[in-house]
Design an enzyme around this catalytic site. Structure first.
Site, mmCIF file in Angstrom:
data_model
loop_
_atom_site.group_PDB
_atom_site.id
_atom_site.type_symbol
_atom_site.label_atom_id
_atom_site.label_comp_id
_atom_site.label_asym_id
_atom_site.label_seq_id
_atom_site.Cartn_x
_atom_site.Cartn_y
_atom_site.Cartn_z
ATOM 1 N N ASP A 13 -9.067 -5.151 7.630
ATOM 2 C CA ASP A 13 -9.019 -3.718 7.912
ATOM 3 C C ASP A 13 -10.237 -3.343 8.758
ATOM 4 O O ASP A 13 -11.381 -3.526 8.336
ATOM 5 C CB ASP A 13 -9.048 -2.961 6.569
ATOM 6 C CG ASP A 13 -8.876 -1.466 6.733
ATOM 7 O OD1 ASP A 13 -8.551 -1.014 7.850
ATOM 8 O OD2 ASP A 13 -9.072 -0.755 5.731
ATOM 9 N N ASP A 107 -4.709 -1.267 12.911
ATOM 10 C CA ASP A 107 -5.996 -1.879 12.560
ATOM 11 C C ASP A 107 -6.004 -2.587 11.214
ATOM 12 O O ASP A 107 -7.059 -2.911 10.697
ATOM 13 C CB ASP A 107 -7.102 -0.816 12.586
ATOM 14 C CG ASP A 107 -7.083 0.070 11.361
ATOM 15 O OD1 ASP A 107 -5.988 0.543 11.003
ATOM 16 O OD2 ASP A 107 -8.145 0.277 10.762
ATOM 17 N N GLU A 108 -4.839 -2.811 10.650
ATOM 18 C CA GLU A 108 -4.779 -3.426 9.323
ATOM 19 C C GLU A 108 -3.668 -4.457 9.294
ATOM 20 O O GLU A 108 -2.587 -4.200 9.814
ATOM 21 C CB GLU A 108 -4.372 -2.357 8.300
ATOM 22 C CG GLU A 108 -5.450 -1.792 7.450
ATOM 23 C CD GLU A 108 -4.847 -0.820 6.463
ATOM 24 O OE1 GLU A 108 -4.354 -1.252 5.418
ATOM 25 O OE2 GLU A 108 -4.861 0.389 6.757
HETATM 26 MG MG LIG Z 1 -9.165 0.776 8.897
#
Ligand SMILES: [Mg+2]
Length: 360
Positions: A13, A107-108
């Site tokens: 993350d 983003d993960e």
């Molecule tokens: Mg994040």
């Protein structure tokens, strides 16, 4: 691989992703409270820098609330093209370690590194190396959680954020979960959390103390999931082939609209937004849907499918306008319009849903 094999799952993350990208690219923003979003009426914060979080600013917070909490907050308009480019960079790094990558957002992602392509002995070392490379190649920090299932790995990535990692080894999941508030558990939203609180369930230990019957009685089909996770159990596989089923964009107007020209301008803008995604990913869809949310928050949706595919922006725009016109005359003010394209052609891999931004 036998069913008994203990899996090695990493949840990666990026830290305050959109805001960190903006601070990376504009030195004047570094060390300052930054919100990605628009400071307009009904605008929302898409991402908050760590400096702004110390004032209580959070993502998904109305911009007006954020400004009240932090008067020096700097709003920066989002640049999704840049975020997507960074997302492609980190996915290229992931691919060096495993083909089993399931994106959750730009983003993960979950990575199954039970067998990793680099032959690294532990998932922890793998996570550390991935984070180091992300920092080197993008200038951005990431956090990671390492465990034997997705539920625990995602919880773990929050433990040492930002720029840290945390391991929940086999045998430790149950005790790790006991101490955490249920609000952090996947599948426990604000409504469920309030219901649990009313039942005296505040943390993992409280949850584990309830019987399966009790949980099913109060939470229906989700009862089994809550029973499992309170014991650190999660059998969901990492699904690398998760495909995006639709692409949509919506906008909340600054004020409720009744003027068709203004409503249609919003629809046209959203259709253009969806088309931009089509161009970027090479995807095409067959069904267009227009959503209208009224001043009383009720909503109406209208869909149309074509026999082949919608293959030009003009056609998408024309269908979307036709659909919105089918709800005229507006029975009250229109608060929001959205356009979604679905029945996508295979090949449009999940590019992650973007937060909905008020474009005003
Ligand atoms: Mg994040």
């Amino acid at each position: 691989m036998s069913e008994q094999t203990v899996r090695k799952i990493i949840h990666v993350d990026m830290d305050a992703f959109f805001a960190s990208v903006e601070q990376r690219d504009d030195p004047a923003l570094r060390g300052r409270p930054v919100a990605v979003g628009y400071a307009v009426k009904r605008g929302v914060v898409a991402a908050a820098s760590y400096e702004s979080r110390t004032f209580g600013v959070r993502s998904a917070m109305p911009s007006s609330t954020a400004t009240r909490k932090c008067p020096t907050l700097i709003f920066v308009p989002p640049r999704f093209e840049v975020y997507k480019a960074v997302s492609r960079q980190i996915h290229a790094i992931f691919a060096d370690y495993t083909p089993l990558v399931e994106p959750l957002s730009l983003d993960e992602a979950y990575l199954d590194v039970t067998t990793n392509l680099r032959g690294l002995p532990t998932a922890s070392q793998t996570a550390a190396e991935i984070r180091r490379r992300i920092l080197e190649e993008t200038g951005l920090s990431a956090s990671a959680g390492v465990s034997y299932n997705k539920f625990l790995a995602k919880l773990a990535s929050d433990q040492n954020k930002p720029d840290g990692q945390f391991v929940v080894p086999p045998g430790r999941g149950e005790s790790f979960v006991e101490t955490l508030p249920v609000t952090r558990f996947y599948g426990v939203g604000p409504v469920t959390a309030a219901k649990m609180r009313a039942l005296g369930i505040e943390n993992g230990a409280d949850l584990k103390a309830q019987s399966l019957d009790f949980l099913q009685h109060h939470f229906g089909s989700s009862g089994g999931w809550y029973h499992d996770i309170s014991r650190g159990l999660d059998h969901r596989p990492v699904r690398p082939d998760r495909e995006r089923k639709s692409a949509g964009s919506e906008t909340t107007f600054q004020e409720d609209l009744t003027d068709p020209a203004k409503i249609e301008a919003g629809v046209t803008a959203m259709a253009a937004d969806v088309w931009a995604w089509c161009e970027q990913t090479g995807s095409r869809g067959r069904t267009a849907t227009v959503k209208v949310k009224w001043a009383d928050f009720q909503q109406t949706t209208r869909s149309r499918s074509v026999s082949g595919r919608i293959d030009s922006p003009d056609i998408l725009d024309a269908i979307a306008l036709d659909l919105v016109r089918s709800v005229y005359p507006p029975r009250m003010g229109v608060r929001l319009v959205g356009v979604t394209l679905s029945n996508l052609e295979a090949g449009a891999l999940c590019a992650a849903a973007e937060p909905r931004l008020a474009l005003g």
